[in-house]
Design an enzyme around this catalytic site. Sequence first.
Site, PDB file in Angstrom:
ATOM      1  N   ASP A   1       8.646  -8.314   1.846  1.00  0.00           N
ATOM      2  CA  ASP A   1       9.748  -7.552   2.440  1.00  0.00           C
ATOM      3  C   ASP A   1      10.112  -8.019   3.846  1.00  0.00           C
ATOM      4  OD1 ASP A   1      10.412  -5.744   0.409  1.00  0.00           O
ATOM      5  OD2 ASP A   1       8.713  -4.463   0.904  1.00  0.00           O
TER       6      ASP A   1
ATOM      7  N   ASP B   1       2.946   0.101  -5.283  1.00  0.00           N
ATOM      8  CA  ASP B   1       3.964   0.149  -4.241  1.00  0.00           C
ATOM      9  C   ASP B   1       4.346   1.605  -3.960  1.00  0.00           C
ATOM     10  OD1 ASP B   1       5.748  -1.326  -2.507  1.00  0.00           O
ATOM     11  OD2 ASP B   1       7.373  -0.653  -3.803  1.00  0.00           O
TER      12      ASP B   1
ATOM     13  N   GLU C   1      -0.592   0.484  -1.454  1.00  0.00           N
ATOM     14  CA  GLU C   1       0.419   0.102  -0.450  1.00  0.00           C
ATOM     15  C   GLU C   1       0.696   1.350   0.362  1.00  0.00           C
ATOM     16  OE1 GLU C   1       3.489   0.378   1.632  1.00  0.00           O
ATOM     17  OE2 GLU C   1       4.470   0.598  -0.324  1.00  0.00           O
TER      18      GLU C   1
END
Length: 453
Positions: free
Chosen positions: A400, A300, A347
């Site tokens: 998200d 991430d 990501e």
Amino acid sequence: MDVPRASGILLHPTSLPGPHGIGDLGPAAIDFIDFLEASGTRLWQLLPLGPTGYGDSPYQCFSSFAGNPYLISPAALREDGVLRDGDLESSPSFPDAAVDYGRVIPWKNALLDTAFDRFRRSRSHAARDLRVALAAFRAEHAAWLEDFALFRALKEVHDLRPWTGWDPALRDRKPAALARARRRLARRIDRHVFVQFVFFRQWTRLRSRAAAAGVQIIGDVPMYVAHDSSDVWANRDLFRLDPDGSPAVVAGVPPDYFAETGQLWGNPLYDWDAHAAEKYAWWIGRISAVLDVVDIIRIDHFRAFADYWEIPGDAPTAASGRWRDGPGRPFFERLRSALGDLPIIAEDLGDLSDAVDELRDGLGLPGMKVLQFAFATDEEDDFLPHNYPENCVVYTGTHDNNTIRGWWEEESTPAERKFVKRYLGVTGKNIVADFVRAAWHSVARIAVAPMQD
């Protein structure tokens, strides 16, 4: 990353069904793996599995090595003989639609206390075998486990205050103070070690079941760790902190279209010079630990390895930050030297610099494409399937954002809906299936949909 073309489902274990208020690593997880196998789905993607702190977010954990005790299966504890049927009769009535952490956490902790007490008292052959296995687990994971267990025990006797609010001798890890704390809090420490042993015992069983079914597990590594964590408390020299332990600089992202003052995350930033001086040993240990429990990892906020937004620790918003260079390719070369080929998904969402693309492509890592983001501009949009490289992972949406149905009905503009219908050649009446089909038909090496889609 050498992964054959495959599809996956994004589902955190907390969302699995079950009678105890939160999804866990028990029967429902096994059923889910059986479903993946039967449907020809070869990937199960998770959020981070660490012990969640305030806010219950898996991206703000007390440790980047430890497991989340609330995911432990009571049914599996009963099979191990440390819980009995009667221990589960006090289970509250939990809601089905969402996890009520305010009720789940005290009940699950009480259940784990019962299991630990019965384990300590039992003299059965099964308990003796468990003690042998626990001793081996404790020795194997001592590098992070002892600090984590002590950290959690100290938080409990400090009314859960952050470590910067503890007695200065403990805050600053004075050896004599730590030795006294280990003696005084031995039972609490042993309890946290036991809980971690149980978590990883259950997870290992589940991962073995997945491997037998031909299902690989995609884990998640947040770029940053929580300030109130054993990671930071036990490794202060690896983070940019003030003398009292508070962050000198923190993480976030600059102002953009979505937030006029940026995003102030508050995580402490790494002292990359200190990490380089120890040849990235902490990071090697972290990635190695994750790869012991999953097959592929998604990093991430991968962009921060190329460049990151540095915000003063006392700043009220992210607007006053500045860009700094990350550790770049030498970091990954060191990881590869220590660990071999890295099965990593980068990501790479957001407004990226050329340095991010160069780092990702130079390492041969697949980036992410999110189909929900594809229809706000025109045919040149990188998230439209005809613009994908093969070496990427396409998602209908992520954890998200809204679901596809929610986005379509609540957030999409008339222009976006018109573009979707024209591009996909659909009416919009079955929009979720349309998006899944478009992702699965793309050239992307991996296609993933959140379970909600």
